[in-house]
Design a protein around this motif. Structure first.
Motif, PDB file in Angstrom:
ATOM      1  N   THR A 220      25.287  25.557 -50.632  1.00  0.00           N
ATOM      2  CA  THR A 220      24.963  25.008 -51.962  1.00  0.00           C
ATOM      3  C   THR A 220      25.515  23.595 -52.158  1.00  0.00           C
ATOM      4  OG1 THR A 220      26.953  25.996 -52.964  1.00  0.00           O
ATOM      5  CG2 THR A 220      24.926  27.317 -52.985  1.00  0.00           C
ATOM      6  N   ALA A 221      26.043  23.008 -51.085  1.00  0.00           N
ATOM      7  CA  ALA A 221      26.697  21.701 -51.209  1.00  0.00           C
ATOM      8  C   ALA A 221      25.705  20.547 -51.294  1.00  0.00           C
ATOM      9  CB  ALA A 221      27.654  21.483 -50.045  1.00  0.00           C
ATOM     10  N   TYR A 222      24.450  20.781 -50.910  1.00  0.00           N
ATOM     11  CA  TYR A 222      23.487  19.674 -50.904  1.00  0.00           C
ATOM     12  C   TYR A 222      22.094  20.260 -51.094  1.00  0.00           C
ATOM     13  CZ  TYR A 222      21.234  15.324 -49.265  1.00  0.00           C
ATOM     14  OH  TYR A 222      20.473  14.191 -49.151  1.00  0.00           O
ATOM     15  N   LEU A 223      21.590  20.204 -52.321  1.00  0.00           N
ATOM     16  CA  LEU A 223      20.344  20.886 -52.680  1.00  0.00           C
ATOM     17  C   LEU A 223      19.389  19.936 -53.408  1.00  0.00           C
ATOM     18  CD1 LEU A 223      21.943  24.177 -54.043  1.00  0.00           C
ATOM     19  CD2 LEU A 223      20.887  23.840 -51.789  1.00  0.00           C
ATOM     20  N   PRO A 224      18.844  18.942 -52.722  1.00  0.00           N
ATOM     21  CA  PRO A 224      17.913  18.030 -53.395  1.00  0.00           C
ATOM     22  C   PRO A 224      16.659  18.752 -53.883  1.00  0.00           C
ATOM     23  CG  PRO A 224      17.856  17.728 -51.010  1.00  0.00           C
ATOM     24  CD  PRO A 224      19.007  18.633 -51.301  1.00  0.00           C
ATOM     25  N   PHE A 225      16.175  18.334 -55.043  1.00  0.00           N
ATOM     26  CA  PHE A 225      14.957  18.876 -55.659  1.00  0.00           C
ATOM     27  C   PHE A 225      15.096  20.351 -56.031  1.00  0.00           C
ATOM     28  CE2 PHE A 225      13.573  15.650 -52.477  1.00  0.00           C
ATOM     29  CZ  PHE A 225      13.239  14.642 -53.381  1.00  0.00           C
ATOM     30  N   PRO A 309      20.539  15.212 -59.792  1.00  0.00           N
ATOM     31  CA  PRO A 309      19.350  15.564 -60.569  1.00  0.00           C
ATOM     32  C   PRO A 309      18.533  14.385 -61.089  1.00  0.00           C
ATOM     33  CG  PRO A 309      21.115  17.090 -61.086  1.00  0.00           C
ATOM     34  CD  PRO A 309      21.708  16.056 -60.168  1.00  0.00           C
ATOM     35  N   GLU A 310      19.180  13.390 -61.681  1.00  0.00           N
ATOM     36  CA  GLU A 310      18.398  12.284 -62.235  1.00  0.00           C
ATOM     37  C   GLU A 310      17.739  11.445 -61.149  1.00  0.00           C
ATOM     38  OE1 GLU A 310      22.839  11.088 -62.689  1.00  0.00           O
ATOM     39  OE2 GLU A 310      21.604  12.906 -62.716  1.00  0.00           O
ATOM     40  N   LEU A 311      18.406  11.304 -60.010  1.00  0.00           N
ATOM     41  CA  LEU A 311      17.805  10.556 -58.905  1.00  0.00           C
ATOM     42  C   LEU A 311      16.677  11.357 -58.247  1.00  0.00           C
ATOM     43  CD1 LEU A 311      20.980   8.987 -57.253  1.00  0.00           C
ATOM     44  CD2 LEU A 311      19.295   7.875 -58.718  1.00  0.00           C
ATOM     45  N   ASP A 312      16.835  12.669 -58.167  1.00  0.00           N
ATOM     46  CA  ASP A 312      15.752  13.500 -57.644  1.00  0.00           C
ATOM     47  C   ASP A 312      14.529  13.428 -58.549  1.00  0.00           C
ATOM     48  OD1 ASP A 312      17.333  14.247 -55.515  1.00  0.00           O
ATOM     49  OD2 ASP A 312      17.813  16.235 -56.310  1.00  0.00           O
ATOM     50  N   ARG A 313      14.754  13.422 -59.854  1.00  0.00           N
ATOM     51  CA  ARG A 313      13.615  13.298 -60.781  1.00  0.00           C
ATOM     52  C   ARG A 313      12.903  11.971 -60.592  1.00  0.00           C
ATOM     53  NH1 ARG A 313      17.143  16.000 -64.376  1.00  0.00           N
ATOM     54  NH2 ARG A 313      17.899  14.023 -65.212  1.00  0.00           N
ATOM     55  N   ALA A 314      13.671  10.903 -60.437  1.00  0.00           N
ATOM     56  CA  ALA A 314      13.063   9.586 -60.244  1.00  0.00           C
ATOM     57  C   ALA A 314      12.247   9.544 -58.952  1.00  0.00           C
ATOM     58  CB  ALA A 314      14.145   8.506 -60.229  1.00  0.00           C
ATOM     59  N   GLY A 324       0.053  11.945 -56.094  1.00  0.00           N
ATOM     60  CA  GLY A 324      -0.427  13.018 -56.944  1.00  0.00           C
ATOM     61  C   GLY A 324       0.462  14.242 -56.809  1.00  0.00           C
ATOM     62  N   PRO A 325       0.339  15.203 -57.761  1.00  0.00           N
ATOM     63  CA  PRO A 325       1.167  16.410 -57.693  1.00  0.00           C
ATOM     64  C   PRO A 325       0.909  17.190 -56.406  1.00  0.00           C
ATOM     65  CG  PRO A 325       0.098  16.210 -59.841  1.00  0.00           C
ATOM     66  CD  PRO A 325      -0.525  15.184 -58.944  1.00  0.00           C
ATOM     67  N   ARG A 326       1.994  17.477 -55.683  1.00  0.00           N
ATOM     68  CA  ARG A 326       1.919  18.217 -54.413  1.00  0.00           C
ATOM     69  C   ARG A 326       0.888  17.613 -53.470  1.00  0.00           C
ATOM     70  NH1 ARG A 326       2.848  21.762 -58.541  1.00  0.00           N
ATOM     71  NH2 ARG A 326       4.784  22.970 -58.331  1.00  0.00           N
ATOM     72  N   GLY A 327       0.777  16.300 -53.493  1.00  0.00           N
ATOM     73  CA  GLY A 327      -0.264  15.620 -52.736  1.00  0.00           C
ATOM     74  C   GLY A 327       0.069  15.364 -51.283  1.00  0.00           C
ATOM     75  N   PRO A 371       9.287  26.104 -59.421  1.00  0.00           N
ATOM     76  CA  PRO A 371       7.820  25.982 -59.472  1.00  0.00           C
ATOM     77  C   PRO A 371       7.356  24.814 -60.332  1.00  0.00           C
ATOM     78  CG  PRO A 371       8.501  28.268 -59.795  1.00  0.00           C
ATOM     79  CD  PRO A 371       9.751  27.432 -59.853  1.00  0.00           C
ATOM     80  N   ASP A 372       8.219  24.349 -61.226  1.00  0.00           N
ATOM     81  CA  ASP A 372       7.855  23.235 -62.112  1.00  0.00           C
ATOM     82  C   ASP A 372       7.944  21.876 -61.403  1.00  0.00           C
ATOM     83  OD1 ASP A 372       7.528  25.080 -64.152  1.00  0.00           O
ATOM     84  OD2 ASP A 372       9.604  24.882 -64.823  1.00  0.00           O
TER      85      ASP A 372
END
Length: 408
Positions: A220-225, A309-314, A324-327, A371-372
């Motif tokens: 659990t030490a590194y979980l991007p996205f 989290p904020e960097l993953d969102r960006a 595109g989404p899941r493109g 899933p979001d």
């Protein structure tokens, strides 16, 4: 910088928490074997971060003379080992290819933390025992250009040499500078990046960013996205690549070609609070334009994957805006190593080239994306045609870089 003038990768060298050597690294990566665990380089029990991606079992004395080991920091030793392997892989080691002129060969590396372990040890001796116990190599071994200098000296490469310091983005920016050097007339460039930021002083410097995971569980030490993302685990190691002009490589009978560097783009983030868009999407778009490709021609993206989290969102927003989404399939094999700073993007490029070579996308491990999250995140090795890969990297302080690699 048009990608149409061919720059090919003819040699790879890897020193990473997933293994020393290309074959070991690639086998561990495809199997999803993580290299993140308790820090053993020093007693980290009193620090808030106790996990990292360490290069286990590395003995510099097996790769170079003891005299050179005493003169260099661990990050330079990693690079010298990887450069030796990459040159032999390319069939361009000075002992194998004496016809290469020393002024036709160059070195361009990336550095972020430089020689912290060596520097801390020397300063400790200064404070505890006095100046007569500090070696003259303190003046150079800690310096961010030491790896470039030592590689140039060891392999007799006197062409245009340099170093790039743009943190995690540096591994890609060094490749771009290597491409410029080749276009200016060099026949061969040793490039890439390594890091060894696992000393007490170096760890304290990293803690100041507030981005390191405090988890005591390697899974659990590194979980991007991942909704559970809580920062990233640091790591050490990296990769070195031999890049050449395509025609020159053919003329000298290069043993192999892993692929081509076809596009590059770099941007800088706007001032915080200005409301401007982060520069990652634009860097990726510039790299694709440089390669003469459209987003639909990309088979996989090797994400920067900050784990914050904020960097993953960006980064998610940038990828959705471009593909595109899941493109497009997205992967972050650095979840097995931790973030290696200047070594991380170089290792991602090496891994992307192996992905192209073998037609398989390596996984992101331990990640359970929501899933979001509109990304096609690869969590198990996925076979399939891989002709083009986009590698992304962001450096602390606002650096963004993107490189496109393609099949030979």
């Amino acid at each position: 910088m048009s990608g149409r003038a061919g720059l090919v990768v003819t040699g790879l060298g890897v020193v990473a928490p997933t293994g020393t050597g290309v074959a070991r690294h690639w086998a561990a990566t495809l199997a999803g074997r993580g290299g993140i665990g308790p820090i053993t380089r020093f007693d980290a029990s009193g620090y808030p971060v106790r996990l990292a991606g360490e290069v286990r079992g590395f003995d510099a004395n097996e790769h170079m003379a003891t005299k050179l080991v005493r003169q260099t920091d661990r990050w330079t030793q990693f690079a010298l080992c990887a450069a030796e392997a990459a040159l032999r892989d390319a069939g361009a080691h000075p002992s194998q290819e004496p016809g290469l002129d020393e002024y036709d060969m160059a070195v361009v590396t990336a550095s972020s933390s430089a020689g912290n372990e060596f520097g801390q040890a020397e300063l400790g001796r200064l404070w505890s025992r006095g100046p007569e116990h500090v070696t003259a190599f303190q003046s150079i071994a800690w310096f961010y250009a030491a790896t470039t200098g030592q590689t140039s000296i060891r392999f007799g490469m006197r062409g245009p040499c340099g170093v790039v310091a743009t943190e995690q983005a540096g591994g890609l920016d060094a490749l771009a500078q290597a491409r410029r050097v080749v276009r200016a007339g060099a026949r061969l460039v040793v490039t890439g990046g390594t890091e060894a930021p696992l000393s007490p002083y170096a760890l304290v410097c990293q803690l100041s960013t507030g981005m390191l995971s405090r988890s005591d569980d390697p899974e659990t030490a590194y979980l991007p996205f991942d909704p559970r993302a809580n920062g990233y685990a640091p790591g050490e190691g990296g990769a070195v690549l031999v890049v050449e002009d395509e025609r020159s490589a053919r003329e000298r009978g290069a043993a192999r070609c892993y692929g081509r560097i076809t596009g590059y783009g770099a941007t800088f983030d706007p001032r915080p609070g200005s409301g401007g868009e982060p520069g990652l999407r634009r860097a990726a778009a510039l790299a694709l334009a440089d390669a003469g490709l459209s987003p639909k021609e990309v088979d996989v993206v090797f994400a920067d994957a900050a784990g914050v989290p904020e960097l993953d969102r960006a980064e998610t927003d940038a990828l959705v805006a471009l593909f595109g989404p899941r493109g497009v399939p997205v992967t972050a094999p650095k979840t097995m190593t931790g973030r290696l700073y200047a070594g991380g993007a170089a290792l991602d490029v090496a891994t992307a080239l192996l992905s192209v070579r073998d037609g398989v996308i390596p996984p992101s491990i331990n990640v359970r994306p929501s899933p979001d999250i509109p990304l096609d995140l690869v969590t198990e090795a996925r076979p399939g045609p891989v002709r083009t890969a986009l590698v992304l990297a962001r450096g602390f302080g606002g650096f963004n870089a993107a490189v496109v690699v393609g099949a030979p």
